[in-house]
Motif scaffolding. Structure first.
Motif, mmCIF file in Angstrom:
data_model
loop_
_atom_site.group_PDB
_atom_site.id
_atom_site.type_symbol
_atom_site.label_atom_id
_atom_site.label_comp_id
_atom_site.label_asym_id
_atom_site.label_seq_id
_atom_site.Cartn_x
_atom_site.Cartn_y
_atom_site.Cartn_z
ATOM 1 N N GLY A 182 26.366 30.494 62.500
ATOM 2 C CA GLY A 182 27.139 31.604 61.955
ATOM 3 C C GLY A 182 26.959 31.787 60.465
ATOM 4 N N VAL A 183 25.754 31.481 59.961
ATOM 5 C CA VAL A 183 25.464 31.564 58.529
ATOM 6 C C VAL A 183 24.608 32.797 58.254
ATOM 7 C CG1 VAL A 183 24.337 30.426 56.571
ATOM 8 C CG2 VAL A 183 25.587 29.066 58.259
ATOM 9 N N THR A 184 24.924 33.521 57.202
ATOM 10 C CA THR A 184 24.136 34.690 56.816
ATOM 11 C C THR A 184 22.719 34.263 56.445
ATOM 12 O OG1 THR A 184 26.121 35.809 56.001
ATOM 13 C CG2 THR A 184 24.003 36.654 55.235
ATOM 14 N N TYR A 185 21.736 35.047 56.889
ATOM 15 C CA TYR A 185 20.323 34.707 56.721
ATOM 16 C C TYR A 185 19.617 35.863 56.026
ATOM 17 C CZ TYR A 185 15.524 33.672 58.488
ATOM 18 O OH TYR A 185 14.181 33.434 58.629
ATOM 19 N N LEU A 186 19.090 35.578 54.837
ATOM 20 C CA LEU A 186 18.364 36.550 54.019
ATOM 21 C C LEU A 186 16.888 36.168 54.009
ATOM 22 C CD1 LEU A 186 17.897 38.741 51.846
ATOM 23 C CD2 LEU A 186 18.871 37.160 50.154
ATOM 24 N N LEU A 187 16.034 37.074 54.507
ATOM 25 C CA LEU A 187 14.601 36.816 54.604
ATOM 26 C C LEU A 187 13.852 37.694 53.611
ATOM 27 C CD1 LEU A 187 12.368 35.279 56.188
ATOM 28 C CD2 LEU A 187 12.244 37.278 57.698
ATOM 29 N N PRO A 197 3.139 41.474 62.289
ATOM 30 C CA PRO A 197 4.377 42.024 62.848
ATOM 31 C C PRO A 197 5.585 41.246 62.323
ATOM 32 C CG PRO A 197 2.737 41.614 64.566
ATOM 33 C CD PRO A 197 2.231 40.945 63.331
ATOM 34 N N VAL A 198 6.601 41.976 61.898
ATOM 35 C CA VAL A 198 7.868 41.372 61.465
ATOM 36 C C VAL A 198 8.984 42.168 62.125
ATOM 37 C CG1 VAL A 198 9.368 40.782 59.532
ATOM 38 C CG2 VAL A 198 6.879 40.639 59.248
ATOM 39 N N ASP A 199 9.714 41.531 63.023
ATOM 40 C CA ASP A 199 10.767 42.191 63.785
ATOM 41 C C ASP A 199 12.090 41.490 63.488
ATOM 42 O OD1 ASP A 199 12.629 42.706 66.083
ATOM 43 O OD2 ASP A 199 10.944 43.902 66.795
ATOM 44 N N VAL A 200 13.083 42.254 63.034
ATOM 45 C CA VAL A 200 14.351 41.646 62.645
ATOM 46 C C VAL A 200 15.088 41.049 63.835
ATOM 47 C CG1 VAL A 200 14.602 43.093 60.601
ATOM 48 C CG2 VAL A 200 15.543 43.885 62.791
ATOM 49 N N ASN A 201 14.808 41.542 65.019
ATOM 50 C CA ASN A 201 15.442 40.974 66.213
ATOM 51 C C ASN A 201 14.845 39.613 66.550
ATOM 52 O OD1 ASN A 201 17.135 43.390 66.989
ATOM 53 N ND2 ASN A 201 15.107 44.306 66.968
ATOM 54 N N ASP A 206 19.850 38.567 58.988
ATOM 55 C CA ASP A 206 20.886 39.559 58.710
ATOM 56 C C ASP A 206 20.431 40.551 57.648
ATOM 57 O OD1 ASP A 206 23.169 38.373 60.308
ATOM 58 O OD2 ASP A 206 22.688 36.672 59.015
ATOM 59 N N LEU A 207 19.574 40.079 56.753
ATOM 60 C CA LEU A 207 19.086 40.875 55.639
ATOM 61 C C LEU A 207 17.593 40.606 55.478
ATOM 62 C CD1 LEU A 207 22.004 39.762 53.348
ATOM 63 C CD2 LEU A 207 21.669 42.149 54.014
ATOM 64 N N LEU A 208 16.836 41.669 55.248
ATOM 65 C CA LEU A 208 15.397 41.528 55.033
ATOM 66 C C LEU A 208 14.986 42.468 53.922
ATOM 67 C CD1 LEU A 208 12.507 41.240 57.537
ATOM 68 C CD2 LEU A 208 12.502 43.177 55.938
ATOM 69 N N THR A 209 14.125 41.990 53.031
ATOM 70 C CA THR A 209 13.660 42.816 51.924
ATOM 71 C C THR A 209 12.139 42.802 51.871
ATOM 72 O OG1 THR A 209 13.793 40.954 50.352
ATOM 73 C CG2 THR A 209 15.733 42.357 50.588
ATOM 74 N N GLY A 221 6.611 50.968 42.945
ATOM 75 C CA GLY A 221 7.934 51.528 42.701
ATOM 76 C C GLY A 221 8.669 51.902 43.967
ATOM 77 N N THR A 222 8.285 51.277 45.095
ATOM 78 C CA THR A 222 8.984 51.507 46.360
ATOM 79 C C THR A 222 9.252 50.171 47.042
ATOM 80 O OG1 THR A 222 6.927 51.746 47.640
ATOM 81 C CG2 THR A 222 7.895 53.757 46.713
ATOM 82 N N GLY A 223 10.375 50.090 47.713
ATOM 83 C CA GLY A 223 10.733 48.910 48.480
ATOM 84 C C GLY A 223 11.835 49.277 49.442
ATOM 85 N N PHE A 224 12.233 48.324 50.288
ATOM 86 C CA PHE A 224 13.306 48.640 51.219
ATOM 87 C C PHE A 224 14.087 47.388 51.589
ATOM 88 C CE2 PHE A 224 9.865 47.527 54.115
ATOM 89 C CZ PHE A 224 10.496 46.904 55.196
ATOM 90 N N LEU A 225 15.275 47.641 52.099
ATOM 91 C CA LEU A 225 16.197 46.597 52.533
ATOM 92 C C LEU A 225 16.674 46.920 53.937
ATOM 93 C CD1 LEU A 225 18.399 44.299 52.216
ATOM 94 C CD2 LEU A 225 19.803 46.021 51.066
ATOM 95 N N TYR A 226 16.592 45.924 54.812
ATOM 96 C CA TYR A 226 17.241 46.007 56.114
ATOM 97 C C TYR A 226 18.550 45.244 56.023
ATOM 98 C CZ TYR A 226 18.626 44.114 60.645
ATOM 99 O OH TYR A 226 19.360 43.715 61.723
ATOM 100 N N CYS A 227 19.633 45.860 56.479
ATOM 101 C CA CYS A 227 20.939 45.203 56.521
ATOM 102 C C CYS A 227 21.528 45.369 57.914
ATOM 103 C CB CYS A 227 21.889 45.786 55.477
ATOM 104 S SG CYS A 227 23.523 45.000 55.470
ATOM 105 N N SER A 228 21.749 44.251 58.587
ATOM 106 C CA SER A 228 22.278 44.276 59.944
ATOM 107 C C SER A 228 23.723 44.756 59.958
ATOM 108 C CB SER A 228 22.200 42.871 60.542
ATOM 109 O OG SER A 228 22.969 42.780 61.719
ATOM 110 N N PRO A 229 24.105 45.505 60.989
ATOM 111 C CA PRO A 229 25.517 45.885 61.127
ATOM 112 C C PRO A 229 26.430 44.677 61.311
ATOM 113 C CG PRO A 229 24.257 46.522 63.083
ATOM 114 C CD PRO A 229 23.265 46.094 62.046
ATOM 115 N N ARG A 230 25.860 43.514 61.641
ATOM 116 C CA ARG A 230 26.670 42.304 61.770
ATOM 117 C C ARG A 230 27.360 41.933 60.467
ATOM 118 N NH1 ARG A 230 21.869 40.569 64.328
ATOM 119 N NH2 ARG A 230 21.273 39.422 62.450
ATOM 120 N N VAL A 231 26.692 42.228 59.345
ATOM 121 C CA VAL A 231 27.220 41.784 58.056
ATOM 122 C C VAL A 231 27.563 42.933 57.112
ATOM 123 C CG1 VAL A 231 25.933 39.610 58.200
ATOM 124 C CG2 VAL A 231 24.915 41.573 57.004
#
Length: 403
Positions: A182-187, A197-201, A206-209, A221-231
């Motif tokens: 149950g620990v938050t995981y930032l990748l 291939p990188v699949d958040v599932n 919980d977080l990917l950058t 000058g571009t990047g992105f963040l995935y944030c799971s609805p879990r957190v």
């Protein structure tokens, strides 16, 4: 199995006619469709105005969220598009509520920018930073990670592919341990997204950058963040504006529900459109096919380098990728990189300051980093190897002799 038409992708890549570009872990050569998309939008801004151009190309801007969601196996509301991977990572990390005694678990191969943020948070909030040891192959030891998890661990933060070597950390196994506890995981997937291939599932993060400029071949000058609805509901970004939140009354505000709470109002629209085109380009080729070719080229490069007297390859891990690091006995890594650039061969250098927990214990102060991509060729690998200086009798110049 999908195969990449190397000749076609090289025709799409103007730089292939001018340089041997082996610095894709720094910034890859952009394909022509990406450049055309960026320039087209800048021309439109020139002709009708910035606000008006954004409105006219709203569908292309919104498409980028769909493309990124498809790329990492997420929903479009889980994606935020930001200025760069560091900004994305910081917005995620500094959103976590910290208390004295909280623990952060991370890897020996962690990148300097992330480590500095850990240390700053430790200084500000009394947080403890613990580095998980490597296994015998040099990747993070998942068994040791599990043993280190206790009720005080607030975050597991791991770099998937380190900047200073070719190893691929076991992201899915780490995610399994994090989810069980149950620990938050930032990748930090800055160096992995776009070359495999990188699949958040699958990773369970919980977080990917990630960034646009590296293996995705998108604009700088571009990047992105995935944030799971879990957190997401419990993470309030450290910076808010009228895009990330709504001013609901004279003394109150409401943060938006989706991941765009991590964005801000002003953005690089031409770059955002170009990022979406870059993602489409990668998806059309197929990430499995990309990984197969990148892995093959990198393996060939490592074998060629190991055949050269006095050249030492320093990549670790049971699984390796397109980043290849090496030193040449008796030669400074910076000098090697400059000499290669003079011959139109682009590489870069990773220094100990970038990865002190990893490079210093191995006696390495710097390494040459050559990073291949699918548009590179075996002839270019041979050209790099032929251009290297001959090793001198004794190590010197601060390159170290580890590995």
């Amino acid at each position: 199995m999908m195969r990449i038409d190397v000749e076609q992708v090289r025709q799409d890549t103007a730089g292939c006619a001018h340089v041997t570009h082996l610095n894709n872990a720094g910034a890859a050569l952009q394909p022509r469709p990406v450049v055309d998309a960026v320039v087209e939008h800048l021309r439109l801004e020139e002709e009708i105005g910035g606000y008006e151009a954004a409105a006219a190309r709203a569908d292309r801007i919104e498409h980028t969220y769909d493309a990124l969601a498809r790329l990492v196996g997420a929903a479009r509301e889980d994606i935020a598009v930001v200025e760069n991977a560091t900004r994305a990572w910081d917005m995620a990390f500094y959103s976590l509520p910290w208390a004295p005694g909280d623990r952060i678990l991370t890897a020996r191969a962690e990148y300097a920018s992330n480590a500095i943020a850990f240390l700053q948070t430790a200084r500000r909030h009394g947080v403890q930073v613990d580095v998980v040891p490597d296994d015998d192959s040099g990747q993070l030891d998942v068994g040791a990670l599990r043993e280190m998890i206790d009720e005080r661990v607030k975050l597991i933060a791991i770099t998937h592919v380190p900047t200073q070597g070719g190893l691929v950390n076991p992201a899915a196994e780490i995610g399994e341990a994090a989810r069980e506890a149950g620990v938050t995981y930032l990748l930090d997937a800055c160096q992995s997204v776009g070359q495999m291939p990188v699949d958040v599932n699958e990773t369970g993060c919980d977080l990917l950058t990630a960034t646009g400029r590296k293996f995705l071949r998108g604009p700088r000058g571009t990047g992105f963040l995935y944030c799971s609805p879990r957190v997401r509901a419990r993470l309030e970004p450290p910076f808010l504006d009228l895009h990330a939140a709504t001013w609901t009354s004279p003394d109150s505000y409401r943060v938006r529900d989706d991941a765009r709470r991590f964005e801000n109002w002003e953005t690089y629209y031409a770059g955002k459109i170009g990022l979406g085109v870059a993602v489409d380009y990668a998806l059309d080729l197929g990430l499995d096919a990309i990984e197969d070719r990148v892995t093959l080229l990198a393996g060939n490069l490592r074998r060629r380098l190991r055949s050269l007297p006095g050249v030492r390859v320093h990549d670790r891990g049971s699984r390796q990728c397109g980043i290849v690091t090496f030193t040449v006995d008796g030669h400074d890594s910076e000098h090697i990189a400059r000499d290669l650039q003079a011959k139109r061969i682009n590489v870069s250098v990773s220094v100990a300051d970038y990865a002190r927990w990893d490079l210093e214990p191995r006696g390495l102060t710097s390494v040459v980093r050559a990073s291949v991509h699918y548009y590179n060729t075996d002839d270019e690998v041979d050209r790099l190897c032929a251009a290297l200086p001959r090793a001198k009798a004794s190590p010197g110049g601060g390159t170290g002799a580890g590995g």
